[in-house]
Design an enzyme around this catalytic site. Structure first.
Site, PDB file in Angstrom:
ATOM      1  N   THR A   1       0.821  -1.209   0.000  1.00 47.83           N
ATOM      2  CA  THR A   1       0.000   0.000   0.000  1.00 47.83           C
ATOM      3  C   THR A   1       0.858   1.263   0.000  1.00 47.83           C
ATOM      4  O   THR A   1       1.982   1.251   0.508  1.00 47.83           O
ATOM      5  CB  THR A   1      -0.907  -0.002   1.255  1.00 47.83           C
ATOM      6  OG1 THR A   1      -1.549   1.255   1.375  1.00 47.83           O
ATOM      7  CG2 THR A   1      -0.112  -0.248   2.528  1.00 47.83           C
ATOM      8  N   ASP A   2       0.267   2.346  -0.489  1.00 45.99           N
ATOM      9  CA  ASP A   2       0.965   3.640  -0.421  1.00 45.99           C
ATOM     10  C   ASP A   2       0.976   4.192   1.004  1.00 45.99           C
ATOM     11  O   ASP A   2       1.713   5.139   1.300  1.00 45.99           O
ATOM     12  CB  ASP A   2       0.321   4.651  -1.377  1.00 45.99           C
ATOM     13  CG  ASP A   2      -1.153   4.922  -1.093  1.00 45.99           C
ATOM     14  OD1 ASP A   2      -1.747   4.261  -0.211  1.00 45.99           O
ATOM     15  OD2 ASP A   2      -1.730   5.812  -1.761  1.00 45.99           O
ATOM     16  N   GLU A   3       0.166   3.590   1.902  1.00 42.18           N
ATOM     17  CA  GLU A   3       0.082   4.132   3.264  1.00 42.18           C
ATOM     18  C   GLU A   3       1.382   3.956   4.036  1.00 42.18           C
ATOM     19  O   GLU A   3       1.579   4.610   5.058  1.00 42.18           O
ATOM     20  CB  GLU A   3      -1.093   3.502   4.019  1.00 42.18           C
ATOM     21  CG  GLU A   3      -2.412   3.785   3.338  1.00 42.18           C
ATOM     22  CD  GLU A   3      -3.634   3.687   4.247  1.00 42.18           C
ATOM     23  OE1 GLU A   3      -3.472   3.487   5.442  1.00 42.18           O
ATOM     24  OE2 GLU A   3      -4.745   3.828   3.719  1.00 42.18           O
TER      25      GLU A   3
ATOM     26  N   LYS B   1       1.988  -3.227   7.356  1.00 42.54           N
ATOM     27  CA  LYS B   1       2.315  -3.409   5.932  1.00 42.54           C
ATOM     28  C   LYS B   1       3.774  -3.002   5.682  1.00 42.54           C
ATOM     29  O   LYS B   1       4.480  -3.638   4.896  1.00 42.54           O
ATOM     30  CB  LYS B   1       1.371  -2.592   5.039  1.00 42.54           C
ATOM     31  CG  LYS B   1      -0.077  -3.067   5.017  1.00 42.54           C
ATOM     32  CD  LYS B   1      -0.264  -4.485   4.463  1.00 42.54           C
ATOM     33  CE  LYS B   1      -0.099  -4.578   2.970  1.00 42.54           C
ATOM     34  NZ  LYS B   1      -0.505  -5.921   2.458  1.00 42.54           N
TER      35      LYS B   1
ATOM     36  N   TYR C   1      -2.240  -0.431  10.905  1.00 41.89           N
ATOM     37  CA  TYR C   1      -2.326  -1.089   9.592  1.00 41.89           C
ATOM     38  C   TYR C   1      -1.090  -0.789   8.751  1.00 41.89           C
ATOM     39  O   TYR C   1      -0.411  -1.702   8.265  1.00 41.89           O
ATOM     40  CB  TYR C   1      -3.588  -0.632   8.839  1.00 41.89           C
ATOM     41  CG  TYR C   1      -3.549  -0.982   7.357  1.00 41.89           C
ATOM     42  CD1 TYR C   1      -3.617  -2.304   6.937  1.00 41.89           C
ATOM     43  CD2 TYR C   1      -3.421   0.011   6.378  1.00 41.89           C
ATOM     44  CE1 TYR C   1      -3.553  -2.638   5.590  1.00 41.89           C
ATOM     45  CE2 TYR C   1      -3.364  -0.310   5.030  1.00 41.89           C
ATOM     46  CZ  TYR C   1      -3.433  -1.632   4.643  1.00 41.89           C
ATOM     47  OH  TYR C   1      -3.359  -1.959   3.311  1.00 41.89           O
TER      48      TYR C   1
HETATM   49  P1  NAD Z   1      -9.901  -7.358   1.906  1.00 41.60           P
HETATM   50  O1  NAD Z   1      -9.935  -7.016   3.349  1.00 41.60           O
HETATM   51  O2  NAD Z   1     -11.085  -7.108   1.067  1.00 41.60           O
HETATM   52  O3  NAD Z   1      -9.539  -8.909   1.740  1.00 41.60           O
HETATM   53  C1  NAD Z   1      -8.521  -9.526   2.474  1.00 41.60           C
HETATM   54  C2  NAD Z   1      -8.652 -11.037   2.263  1.00 41.60           C
HETATM   55  O4  NAD Z   1      -7.584 -11.680   2.983  1.00 41.60           O
HETATM   56  C3  NAD Z   1      -9.967 -11.610   2.809  1.00 41.60           C
HETATM   57  O5  NAD Z   1     -10.539 -12.479   1.859  1.00 41.60           O
HETATM   58  C4  NAD Z   1      -9.546 -12.365   4.062  1.00 41.60           C
HETATM   59  O6  NAD Z   1     -10.375 -13.478   4.352  1.00 41.60           O
HETATM   60  C5  NAD Z   1      -8.124 -12.795   3.690  1.00 41.60           C
HETATM   61  N1  NAD Z   1      -7.297 -13.048   4.877  1.00 41.60           N
HETATM   62  C6  NAD Z   1      -7.156 -12.224   5.956  1.00 41.60           C
HETATM   63  N2  NAD Z   1      -6.348 -12.821   6.848  1.00 41.60           N
HETATM   64  C7  NAD Z   1      -5.952 -13.999   6.325  1.00 41.60           C
HETATM   65  C8  NAD Z   1      -5.109 -15.062   6.769  1.00 41.60           C
HETATM   66  N3  NAD Z   1      -4.508 -14.995   7.969  1.00 41.60           N
HETATM   67  N4  NAD Z   1      -4.919 -16.127   5.967  1.00 41.60           N
HETATM   68  C9  NAD Z   1      -5.546 -16.189   4.760  1.00 41.60           C
HETATM   69  N5  NAD Z   1      -6.365 -15.227   4.290  1.00 41.60           N
HETATM   70  C10 NAD Z   1      -6.567 -14.158   5.053  1.00 41.60           C
HETATM   71  O7  NAD Z   1      -8.598  -6.636   1.345  1.00 41.60           O
HETATM   72  P2  NAD Z   1      -8.322  -5.894  -0.048  1.00 41.60           P
HETATM   73  O8  NAD Z   1      -8.817  -4.524   0.040  1.00 41.60           O
HETATM   74  O9  NAD Z   1      -8.749  -6.800  -1.141  1.00 41.60           O
HETATM   75  O10 NAD Z   1      -6.720  -5.832  -0.003  1.00 41.60           O
HETATM   76  C11 NAD Z   1      -5.917  -6.898  -0.508  1.00 41.60           C
HETATM   77  C12 NAD Z   1      -4.453  -6.538  -0.374  1.00 41.60           C
HETATM   78  O11 NAD Z   1      -4.191  -5.337  -1.089  1.00 41.60           O
HETATM   79  C13 NAD Z   1      -3.999  -6.266   1.065  1.00 41.60           C
HETATM   80  O12 NAD Z   1      -2.713  -6.807   1.234  1.00 41.60           O
HETATM   81  C14 NAD Z   1      -3.979  -4.753   1.171  1.00 41.60           C
HETATM   82  O13 NAD Z   1      -3.032  -4.325   2.119  1.00 41.60           O
HETATM   83  C15 NAD Z   1      -3.569  -4.376  -0.236  1.00 41.60           C
HETATM   84  N6  NAD Z   1      -4.023  -3.051  -0.698  1.00 41.60           N
HETATM   85  C16 NAD Z   1      -5.343  -2.700  -0.617  1.00 41.60           C
HETATM   86  C17 NAD Z   1      -5.763  -1.483  -1.126  1.00 41.60           C
HETATM   87  C18 NAD Z   1      -7.210  -1.061  -1.089  1.00 41.60           C
HETATM   88  O14 NAD Z   1      -7.515   0.083  -1.435  1.00 41.60           O
HETATM   89  N7  NAD Z   1      -8.141  -1.904  -0.714  1.00 41.60           N
HETATM   90  C19 NAD Z   1      -4.826  -0.616  -1.697  1.00 41.60           C
HETATM   91  C20 NAD Z   1      -3.480  -0.986  -1.741  1.00 41.60           C
HETATM   92  C21 NAD Z   1      -3.095  -2.233  -1.251  1.00 41.60           C
HETATM   93  O1  DAU Z   2      -4.197   3.870   0.271  1.00 45.46           O
HETATM   94  C1  DAU Z   2      -4.400   2.485   0.188  1.00 45.46           C
HETATM   95  C2  DAU Z   2      -5.253   2.019   1.346  1.00 45.46           C
HETATM   96  O2  DAU Z   2      -6.576   2.486   1.077  1.00 45.46           O
HETATM   97  C3  DAU Z   2      -5.247   0.519   1.556  1.00 45.46           C
HETATM   98  O3  DAU Z   2      -3.953   0.103   1.874  1.00 45.46           O
HETATM   99  C4  DAU Z   2      -6.225   0.129   2.668  1.00 45.46           C
HETATM  100  O4  DAU Z   2      -6.276  -1.279   2.803  1.00 45.46           O
HETATM  101  C5  DAU Z   2      -7.598   0.638   2.305  1.00 45.46           C
HETATM  102  O5  DAU Z   2      -8.493   0.361   3.353  1.00 45.46           O
HETATM  103  C6  DAU Z   2      -7.548   2.137   2.032  1.00 45.46           C
HETATM  104  O6  DAU Z   2      -7.309   2.873   3.277  1.00 45.46           O
HETATM  105  P1  DAU Z   2      -8.113   4.219   3.611  1.00 45.46           P
HETATM  106  O7  DAU Z   2      -8.084   4.431   5.059  1.00 45.46           O
HETATM  107  O8  DAU Z   2      -7.652   5.317   2.724  1.00 45.46           O
HETATM  108  O9  DAU Z   2      -9.577   3.760   3.087  1.00 45.46           O
HETATM  109  P2  DAU Z   2     -11.046   4.014   3.676  1.00 45.46           P
HETATM  110  O10 DAU Z   2     -11.989   3.584   2.611  1.00 45.46           O
HETATM  111  O11 DAU Z   2     -11.217   3.476   5.037  1.00 45.46           O
HETATM  112  O12 DAU Z   2     -11.108   5.609   3.768  1.00 45.46           O
HETATM  113  C7  DAU Z   2     -10.887   6.421   2.639  1.00 45.46           C
HETATM  114  C8  DAU Z   2     -10.958   7.867   3.093  1.00 45.46           C
HETATM  115  O13 DAU Z   2     -12.320   8.167   3.445  1.00 45.46           O
HETATM  116  C9  DAU Z   2     -10.141   8.170   4.335  1.00 45.46           C
HETATM  117  O14 DAU Z   2      -9.637   9.484   4.232  1.00 45.46           O
HETATM  118  C10 DAU Z   2     -11.158   8.076   5.480  1.00 45.46           C
HETATM  119  C11 DAU Z   2     -12.445   8.560   4.817  1.00 45.46           C
HETATM  120  N1  DAU Z   2     -13.703   7.961   5.323  1.00 45.46           N
HETATM  121  C12 DAU Z   2     -13.792   6.595   5.375  1.00 45.46           C
HETATM  122  C13 DAU Z   2     -14.955   5.998   5.804  1.00 45.46           C
HETATM  123  C14 DAU Z   2     -15.055   4.476   5.869  1.00 45.46           C
HETATM  124  C15 DAU Z   2     -14.784   8.765   5.672  1.00 45.46           C
HETATM  125  O15 DAU Z   2     -14.687  10.005   5.589  1.00 45.46           O
HETATM  126  N2  DAU Z   2     -15.934   8.151   6.093  1.00 45.46           N
HETATM  127  C16 DAU Z   2     -16.061   6.813   6.195  1.00 45.46           C
HETATM  128  O16 DAU Z   2     -17.138   6.322   6.612  1.00 45.46           O
END
Ligand code: NAD
Ligand code: DAU
Length: 357
Positions: free
Chosen positions: A135-137, A165, A161
């Site tokens: 992630t970029d975080e 990562k 989180y």
């Molecule tokens: P998600 O939370 O939707 O899915 C995570 C999946 O991992 C789930 O299916 C869960 O059951 C599985 N999991 C969790 N713990 C586990 C374990 N111990 N063993 C096996 N499986 C397990 O997540 P996502 O949003 O699809 O993110 C996927 C990956 O991408 C993560 O590594 C996250 O850090 C990264 N990522 C997400 C975003 C985003 O915006 N969602 C952005 C950048 C990177």
């Molecule tokens: O940047 C990549 C990351 O993006 C991933 O690594 C994470 O797994 C993913 O969850 C996401 O993190 P964020 O914290 O940015 O995502 P979230 O959807 O929780 O929130 C996006 C933005 O919106 C953040 O600034 C918080 C705000 N927010 C979120 C929720 C759920 C609100 O204002 N209201 C809300 O109810």
């Protein structure tokens, strides 16, 4: 890439990636390992193209014996590692779980891959790859005039989180330098699209708006994220696995950075157009400012020049078209989202997360 182990392939990005790879890589076979936490469900895998080239295994990435068995049984030559605890808000309440899954789990996979590929010499090393989805975080939060994150930006994680990562990224790189394990990492911005669990910004807003519930904006709503449509992310990962240099990191983003409030307003306008007679239209009236997330990162921005120049990747979906497709998907898949929103555990978490705001 013949036999691909995808971890976390029943979650949001993982399930979209599995679908994308089956559609675009006619030769590969996918083993999908997922423990099915609250965020994962096999419902996300119902519409796979060519399902005969996919096997689902329910199990934990911290289970070393299981990983060893899968690597040998399916002669895995590539690992795409998605499995993680991913929600920042949850990490504020359950940091230990993030440490266990994201750090220990990633290390378990690395150690198993090293054993099979390097110590046992299962394949020539130019034919294997451990790809870590990050992630970029990990880079922290940008001030208004800071340059965008790139591959050389120092790590500065600020939530449990992002700290977990960041730690996992360091372990992945350490396995390259110490043991010559062929790894790659993508640090990607916020994804959106079908099957995203309704705890993240975009699906929460869509689902609440449809039900006429408040749209909770954290703080002043002027935080900035970079948004990437999930299929664009899948293609970026595919290119890095296929052509990225072992040991390298690639930053990936959607080339657009609206403040949160603008994303929410756009979603409201799309819903107004698609459902002009909804009792809650115009949906902007549902916007409610609530207490901010502790330690909330203010701004992310991503420089994608490296992946663009080296691998020819660029995002293809604009935020306008991507959000429209996403809203349409949620409106057409009410059973999927209703099942999650009816779950008592989900309701309890949402109540807890939003109660004090
Ligand atoms: P998600 O939370 O939707 O899915 C995570 C999946 O991992 C789930 O299916 C869960 O059951 C599985 N999991 C969790 N713990 C586990 C374990 N111990 N063993 C096996 N499986 C397990 O997540 P996502 O949003 O699809 O993110 C996927 C990956 O991408 C993560 O590594 C996250 O850090 C990264 N990522 C997400 C975003 C985003 O915006 N969602 C952005 C950048 C990177
Ligand atoms: O940047 C990549 C990351 O993006 C991933 O690594 C994470 O797994 C993913 O969850 C996401 O993190 P964020 O914290 O940015 O995502 P979230 O959807 O929780 O929130 C996006 C933005 O919106 C953040 O600034 C918080 C705000 N927010 C979120 C929720 C759920 C609100 O204002 N209201 C809300 O109810």
């Amino acid at each position: 890439m013949q036999n691909l182990l995808v971890t976390g392939g029943a979650g949001f990005i993982g399930s979209n990636f599995v679908r994308y790879m089956l559609a675009h890589e006619p030769e590969i076979f996918i083993v999908n390992l997922d423990v099915l936490t609250y965020a994962g469900t096999t419902e996300n895998l119902k519409d796979l193209p060519d399902p005969a080239r996919h096997v689902f295994v329910e199990g934990n990435i911290t289970d070393r014996a299981l990983i060893d068995t899968l690597l040998h049984k399916y002669q895995i030559d590539t690992i795409a590692h998605f499995a993680a605890e991913t929600h920042v808000d949850r990490s504020l309440h359950f940091p230990e779980l993030f440490l266990e899954t994201n750090v220990v789990g990633t290390h378990t996979l690395l150690a198993a891959a090293r054993q099979y590929w390097i110590i046992e010499g299962a394949f020539p090393l130019d034919q294997v790859r451990f790809h870590h989805v990050s992630t970029d975080e990990v880079f922290g939060s940008l001030a208004p005039t800071d340059p965008a994150f790139n591959e050389n930006t120092p790590y500065d994680p600020r939530s449990p989180y992002s700290a977990s990562k960041a730690a996992s990224d360091h372990f992945v790189r350490a396995y390259f330098h110490t043991y010559k394990l062929p790894i790659s990492i993508t640090n990607c911005s916020n994804n959106y699209g079908p099957y995203q669990f309704p705890e993240k910004l975009i699906p929460v807003m869509i689902a609440n708006a449809v039900e006429g519930k408040p749209l909770p904006v954290y703080g002043d709503g002027m935080q900035i994220r970079d948004w990437l449509y999930v299929d664009d992310h899948s293609e970026a990962i595919r290119r890095v696995i296929r052509g990225g240099t072992p040991g390298e990191t690639y930053t990936v983003g959607g080339d657009n950075q609206p403040p949160n409030i603008e994303v929410i307003q756009t979603l409201c306008h799309i819903l107004d157009e698609l459902r002009p007679h909804a009792p809650h239209a115009p949906h902007e009236g549902l916007i409610t400012y609530v207490k901010d997330r502790p330690g909330h990162d203010r701004r992310y921005d991503i420089d994608i020049s490296k992946i663009k120049t080296e691998l020819g990747w660029h995002p293809t979906e604009s935020l306008a078209t991507g959000l429209l497709k996403t809203v349409q998907w949620y409106l057409n898949n009410t059973e999927w989202i209703d099942a999650i929103r009816a779950n008592p555990e989900y309701r309890a978490w949402m109540e807890r997360n939003y109660a004090k705001r």
